[in-house]
Design a protein around this motif. Structure first.
Motif, PDB file in Angstrom:
ATOM      1  N   UNK A 107       0.864  -1.164  -0.029  1.00 44.71           N
ATOM      2  CA  UNK A 107       0.032   0.097   0.027  1.00 44.71           C
ATOM      3  C   UNK A 107       0.936   1.274   0.025  1.00 44.71           C
ATOM      4  N   UNK A 108       0.889   1.710  -1.183  1.00 43.24           N
ATOM      5  CA  UNK A 108       1.820   3.136  -1.119  1.00 43.24           C
ATOM      6  C   UNK A 108       1.284   4.338  -1.371  1.00 43.24           C
ATOM      7  N   UNK A 109      -0.018   4.508  -1.377  1.00 43.03           N
ATOM      8  CA  UNK A 109      -0.732   5.714  -1.202  1.00 43.03           C
ATOM      9  C   UNK A 109      -0.816   6.612   0.136  1.00 43.03           C
ATOM     10  N   UNK A 110      -0.534   7.847  -0.050  1.00 42.98           N
ATOM     11  CA  UNK A 110      -0.516   8.797   0.870  1.00 42.98           C
ATOM     12  C   UNK A 110      -1.924   8.840   1.424  1.00 42.98           C
ATOM     13  N   UNK A 111      -2.105   8.793   2.785  1.00 44.46           N
ATOM     14  CA  UNK A 111      -3.462   8.989   3.213  1.00 44.46           C
ATOM     15  C   UNK A 111      -3.577  10.085   4.165  1.00 44.46           C
ATOM     16  N   UNK A 112      -2.651  10.913   4.330  1.00 45.07           N
ATOM     17  CA  UNK A 112      -2.807  12.179   5.188  1.00 45.07           C
ATOM     18  C   UNK A 112      -3.422  11.907   6.454  1.00 45.07           C
ATOM     19  N   UNK A 113      -2.874  10.798   7.240  1.00 50.55           N
ATOM     20  CA  UNK A 113      -3.215  10.480   8.509  1.00 50.55           C
ATOM     21  C   UNK A 113      -4.712  10.035   8.673  1.00 50.55           C
ATOM     22  N   UNK A 114      -5.480   9.532   7.591  1.00 50.40           N
ATOM     23  CA  UNK A 114      -6.471   9.207   7.672  1.00 50.40           C
ATOM     24  C   UNK A 114      -6.797   7.450   7.438  1.00 50.40           C
ATOM     25  N   UNK A 115      -7.350   6.850   8.179  1.00 52.61           N
ATOM     26  CA  UNK A 115      -7.270   5.183   7.871  1.00 52.61           C
ATOM     27  C   UNK A 115      -8.233   4.510   7.269  1.00 52.61           C
ATOM     28  N   UNK A 116      -9.174   5.408   6.729  1.00 52.23           N
ATOM     29  CA  UNK A 116     -10.529   4.668   6.110  1.00 52.23           C
ATOM     30  C   UNK A 116     -10.110   3.679   4.827  1.00 52.23           C
ATOM     31  N   UNK A 117      -9.318   4.293   4.068  1.00 52.18           N
ATOM     32  CA  UNK A 117      -8.988   3.544   2.962  1.00 52.18           C
ATOM     33  C   UNK A 117      -8.259   2.194   3.370  1.00 52.18           C
ATOM     34  N   UNK A 118      -7.106   2.464   4.134  1.00 51.55           N
ATOM     35  CA  UNK A 118      -6.380   1.372   4.699  1.00 51.55           C
ATOM     36  C   UNK A 118      -7.543  -0.085   5.569  1.00 51.55           C
ATOM     37  N   UNK A 119      -8.428   0.528   6.066  1.00 49.91           N
ATOM     38  CA  UNK A 119      -9.315  -0.375   6.900  1.00 49.91           C
ATOM     39  C   UNK A 119     -10.122  -1.163   5.646  1.00 49.91           C
ATOM     40  N   UNK A 120     -10.517  -0.230   4.643  1.00 52.21           N
ATOM     41  CA  UNK A 120     -11.300  -0.914   3.426  1.00 52.21           C
ATOM     42  C   UNK A 120     -10.585  -2.060   2.830  1.00 52.21           C
TER      43      UNK A 120
END
Length: 238
Positions: A107-120
């Motif tokens: 997983x290489x995309x920056x998430x700006x401190x948010x976990x929603x995409x990682x969790x999904x």
């Protein structure tokens, strides 16, 4: 060892002890807490410092970026305190769940401190058995691990380490700054900085990141891999 989270991190450390402690001859003492909203990063470092039995105990603090409930200064202050007192930090950006996801895919995309995409992506991965409803319920069925989730993670440590190490090289830092290629072993920190004369920049390089790399900008990153390498897990070493 201490972490800001009240459940998942402790379950993961217990899993490492149970699965590999006897074989690799280690025991990780995890400082559990009952704070429903978790500890602040500085509190995590302070807790592991307070509960280390001996000055030469290897000390680790686990916390994440999670910009929803902490500021960049929270992270920087905790890193500075850890460096001063000889504590290893395993920083996750955006969250500890990124480390879990890396067991199954990069997983290489920056998430700006948010976990929603990682969790999904963790919930949706076909090999992440038991994670479909992760963090959607309360108690152990929420962010706990349990047998099904533990079984899905076990044996994938080498994949997670490889994925996490590669993220160091992708860190948005000036060219040539950050790389984990030279980190084949994780050396113990001998003691407090006042004794070892280790500067913050020297301590920072232990992570594979450049001496001046800002931890808040390590997006994404999952430094739990350094703990596993220090224990000989997923490395092929005995």
């Amino acid at each position: 060892m201490a972490a800001e989270g009240a459940k998942t991190e402790g379950d993961y450390i217990a899993l490492l002890n149970h699965a590999y402690g006897a074989e690799k001859k280690f025991h990780l003492h995890f400082c559990r807490h009952s704070h429903p909203n978790g500890l602040r990063p500085v509190e995590v470092v302070e807790r592991v410092m307070a509960e280390a039995d001996r000055p030469d105990d290897e000390k680790w603090a686990l916390f994440d970026r999670d910009s929803g409930d902490k500021t960049p200064e929270d992270i920087r202050d905790a890193m500075s305190l850890a460096a001063e007192h000889g504590v290893h930090v395993a920083l996750s950006h955006p969250s500890f769940e990124l480390w879990l996801l890396l067991h199954f895919k990069q997983h290489t995309s920056a998430e700006n401190g948010r976990s929603a995409t990682v969790l999904d992506r963790l919930r949706a991965h076909p090999d992440a058995n038991g994670f479909t409803d992760y963090a959607k319920q309360s108690g152990d069925r929420g962010k706990g691990l349990g047998p099904r989730r533990e079984g899905a993670l076990l044996g994938r440590e080498k994949t997670a380490i490889t994925n996490a190490r590669s993220l160091v090289g992708l860190c948005p830092h000036p060219p040539g700054g950050c790389s984990a290629k030279h980190l084949t072993e994780i050396e113990p920190i001998p003691g407090p900085r006042s004794e070892t004369k280790e500067t913050f920049e020297e301590w920072n390089r232990r992570t594979g990141h450049a001496a001046t790399c800002d931890p808040v900008q390590r997006d994404p990153s999952a430094d739990v891999w350094r703990l596993l390498v220090s224990l000989g897990i997923g490395t092929g070493k005995t």
